[in-house]
Design a protein around this motif. Structure first.
Motif, PDB file in Angstrom:
ATOM      1  N   TRP A 204      57.437  21.191  39.970  1.00 47.91           N
ATOM      2  CA  TRP A 204      57.352  19.803  40.434  1.00 47.91           C
ATOM      3  C   TRP A 204      58.422  18.926  39.794  1.00 47.91           C
ATOM      4  CZ3 TRP A 204      55.118  17.847  44.509  1.00 47.91           C
ATOM      5  CH2 TRP A 204      54.090  18.569  45.125  1.00 47.91           C
ATOM      6  N   GLN A 205      58.708  19.135  38.530  1.00 48.63           N
ATOM      7  CA  GLN A 205      59.769  18.348  37.882  1.00 48.63           C
ATOM      8  C   GLN A 205      61.127  18.651  38.503  1.00 48.63           C
ATOM      9  OE1 GLN A 205      59.094  19.491  33.782  1.00 48.63           O
ATOM     10  NE2 GLN A 205      57.921  17.637  33.346  1.00 48.63           N
ATOM     11  N   TYR A 206      61.345  19.899  38.881  1.00 52.10           N
ATOM     12  CA  TYR A 206      62.604  20.273  39.520  1.00 52.10           C
ATOM     13  C   TYR A 206      62.694  19.669  40.916  1.00 52.10           C
ATOM     14  CZ  TYR A 206      66.532  23.220  40.968  1.00 52.10           C
ATOM     15  OH  TYR A 206      67.752  23.670  41.414  1.00 52.10           O
ATOM     16  N   ILE A 207      61.594  19.678  41.653  1.00 46.09           N
ATOM     17  CA  ILE A 207      61.561  19.050  42.977  1.00 46.09           C
ATOM     18  C   ILE A 207      61.933  17.582  42.871  1.00 46.09           C
ATOM     19  CG2 ILE A 207      59.972  18.278  44.788  1.00 46.09           C
ATOM     20  CD1 ILE A 207      58.517  21.017  44.391  1.00 46.09           C
ATOM     21  N   GLN A 208      61.386  16.914  41.853  1.00 46.04           N
ATOM     22  CA  GLN A 208      61.702  15.501  41.658  1.00 46.04           C
ATOM     23  C   GLN A 208      63.170  15.315  41.302  1.00 46.04           C
ATOM     24  OE1 GLN A 208      60.122  13.400  38.125  1.00 46.04           O
ATOM     25  NE2 GLN A 208      59.379  11.822  39.546  1.00 46.04           N
ATOM     26  N   ARG A 209      63.683  16.127  40.383  1.00 42.50           N
ATOM     27  CA  ARG A 209      65.070  15.977  39.946  1.00 42.50           C
ATOM     28  C   ARG A 209      66.063  16.229  41.079  1.00 42.50           C
ATOM     29  NH1 ARG A 209      68.252  19.878  35.747  1.00 42.50           N
ATOM     30  NH2 ARG A 209      68.738  20.952  37.704  1.00 42.50           N
ATOM     31  N   GLU A 210      65.761  17.219  41.920  1.00 43.08           N
ATOM     32  CA  GLU A 210      66.686  17.608  42.974  1.00 43.08           C
ATOM     33  C   GLU A 210      66.479  16.834  44.276  1.00 43.08           C
ATOM     34  OE1 GLU A 210      69.170  20.349  42.598  1.00 43.08           O
ATOM     35  OE2 GLU A 210      68.707  19.581  40.596  1.00 43.08           O
ATOM     36  N   GLY A 211      65.415  16.049  44.349  1.00 39.03           N
ATOM     37  CA  GLY A 211      65.134  15.296  45.573  1.00 39.03           C
ATOM     38  C   GLY A 211      64.808  16.200  46.747  1.00 39.03           C
ATOM     39  N   ILE A 212      64.033  17.254  46.487  1.00 35.49           N
ATOM     40  CA  ILE A 212      63.705  18.240  47.523  1.00 35.49           C
ATOM     41  C   ILE A 212      62.557  17.715  48.386  1.00 35.49           C
ATOM     42  CG2 ILE A 212      62.899  20.589  47.939  1.00 35.49           C
ATOM     43  CD1 ILE A 212      64.139  21.355  45.228  1.00 35.49           C
ATOM     44  N   GLU A 213      62.726  17.770  49.689  1.00 33.77           N
ATOM     45  CA  GLU A 213      61.678  17.338  50.615  1.00 33.77           C
ATOM     46  C   GLU A 213      60.598  18.407  50.709  1.00 33.77           C
ATOM     47  OE1 GLU A 213      60.996  16.428  55.373  1.00 33.77           O
ATOM     48  OE2 GLU A 213      62.977  17.043  54.632  1.00 33.77           O
ATOM     49  N   LEU A 214      59.346  17.974  50.768  1.00 36.04           N
ATOM     50  CA  LEU A 214      58.210  18.874  50.897  1.00 36.04           C
ATOM     51  C   LEU A 214      57.353  18.466  52.098  1.00 36.04           C
ATOM     52  CD1 LEU A 214      56.806  19.183  47.241  1.00 36.04           C
ATOM     53  CD2 LEU A 214      58.257  20.822  48.445  1.00 36.04           C
ATOM     54  N   PRO A 215      56.560  19.384  52.637  1.00 39.86           N
ATOM     55  CA  PRO A 215      55.561  18.981  53.632  1.00 39.86           C
ATOM     56  C   PRO A 215      54.597  17.975  53.013  1.00 39.86           C
ATOM     57  CG  PRO A 215      55.804  21.377  53.577  1.00 39.86           C
ATOM     58  CD  PRO A 215      56.565  20.846  52.407  1.00 39.86           C
TER      59      PRO A 215
END
Length: 311
Positions: A204-215
């Motif tokens: 989750w921290q990586y998703i936030q840092r990279e700005g990755i879109e999720l469903p």
């Protein structure tokens, strides 16, 4: 004689990677190692958060070139519509090749039978293993992490499978100094886990840092659910709810996404990444331990399925 004293400032300190940078670097190295060692790798991609992060890392590993691997999804026929829509959109956006192994096709042909409890998650093994054999995939990337479950904690990054796609924990190979052994006999293949050393919080921290879109299913939203075995399940034509299980609308989100018949939701007000990260940091249950009914069938449910060919 004059002694010269050298003072050190903060700028003299050696460069140190953050823990997310270190995890990213390790995963990128694994992707490139597989590209150099194997002929026909494939990435398991369901549209869930771990496979999304895995694809993001693969895109980074080979940019500006395209990802040199196809994607494979085992579709149970009971997947969340939001996740399937995300899967198809992502494939189109990045110009990727997608193979779909359909559990429903096997049921229609009489090669698999529906289970009494309605869940199709255990039925994925045959379509998965036959797809691997049919397309001659010799390395299969999965998003499994060691913090998820006991059996997955036993896995190496490169995990050998025999000609029947079966896993034998006694055949684990040492991986000292990030040296990975991809040797395999004809008919065998290797399951590869680039996220082995990540935790749910890292993801989750990586998703936030990279700005990755999720469903959006991963964030709090109102949904019609019913209670079964201590979990909130989504109502659907897969076989739930029965007459004794009233449907109610609740504010929930999903920590992990799989088959609708065995993936439970959690009560949550976390509508943002910051809120989700705070929620995960405070949790004392793993995502699978809290929300996956298929892992509660027995103490060794996951390990038994892995021995048969499941991820």
């Amino acid at each position: 004689m004059t002694t010269q004293v050298t003072t050190h400032t903060e700028t003299d300190a050696p460069f140190a990677l953050s823990h997310l940078d270190a995890l990213e670097s390790e995963a990128v190295h694994i992707f490139r190692e597989v590209a150099g060692e194997f002929e026909r790798p494939v990435i398991l991609f369901s549209g869930g958060k771990d496979s999304i992060v895995m694809l993001h890392l693969a895109l980074k590993a080979f940019a500006p070139a395209p990802v040199p691997f196809a994607l494979l999804h085992v579709d149970t026929g009971h997947n969340f519509p939001e996740v399937l829509e995300y899967r198809d959109r992502t494939v189109q956006e990045h110009g990727l090749r997608l193979h779909v192994a359909s559990v429903q096709d096997y049921i229609d042909r009489g090669e698999l039978k529906e289970r009494p409890d309605g869940t199709r998650n255990p039925l994925q093994t045959v379509p998965l293993t036959e797809a691997i054999q049919r397309h001659r995939f010799d390395a299969v990337f999965g998003g499994g992490r060691r913090d998820e479950e006991k059996a997955r904690a036993k896995e190496r990054v490169f995990s050998l499978r025999d000609e029947f796609s079966q896993w034998d924990p006694r055949r684990q190979r040492p991986e000292l100094w990030q040296l990975y052994n991809g040797r395999h006999a004809p008919g065998e293949h290797v399951r590869v886990f680039p996220l082995s050393n990540w935790t749910e919080l890292d993801v989750w921290q990586y998703i936030q840092r990279e700005g990755i879109e999720l469903p959006q299913i991963y964030f709090a939203h109102e949904r019609e659910v019913f209670s079964r075995n201590g979990m909130w399940l989504t109502a659907g034509d897969w076989g739930g709810p029965d007459d004794t299980e009233p449907v109610q609308t609740r504010l929930i989100r999903y920590r992990t996404v799989g088959d609708m018949s065995c993936t439970g939701a959690v009560d949550s007000t976390a509508t943002t990444l910051d809120a989700v990260i705070a929620e995960i940091a405070a949790s004392r249950l793993t995502e699978r331990g809290a929300t996956r009914a298929d892992d509660k069938l027995s103490e060794a449910a996951m390990e038994d399925r892995k021995r048969e060919g499941y991820f």
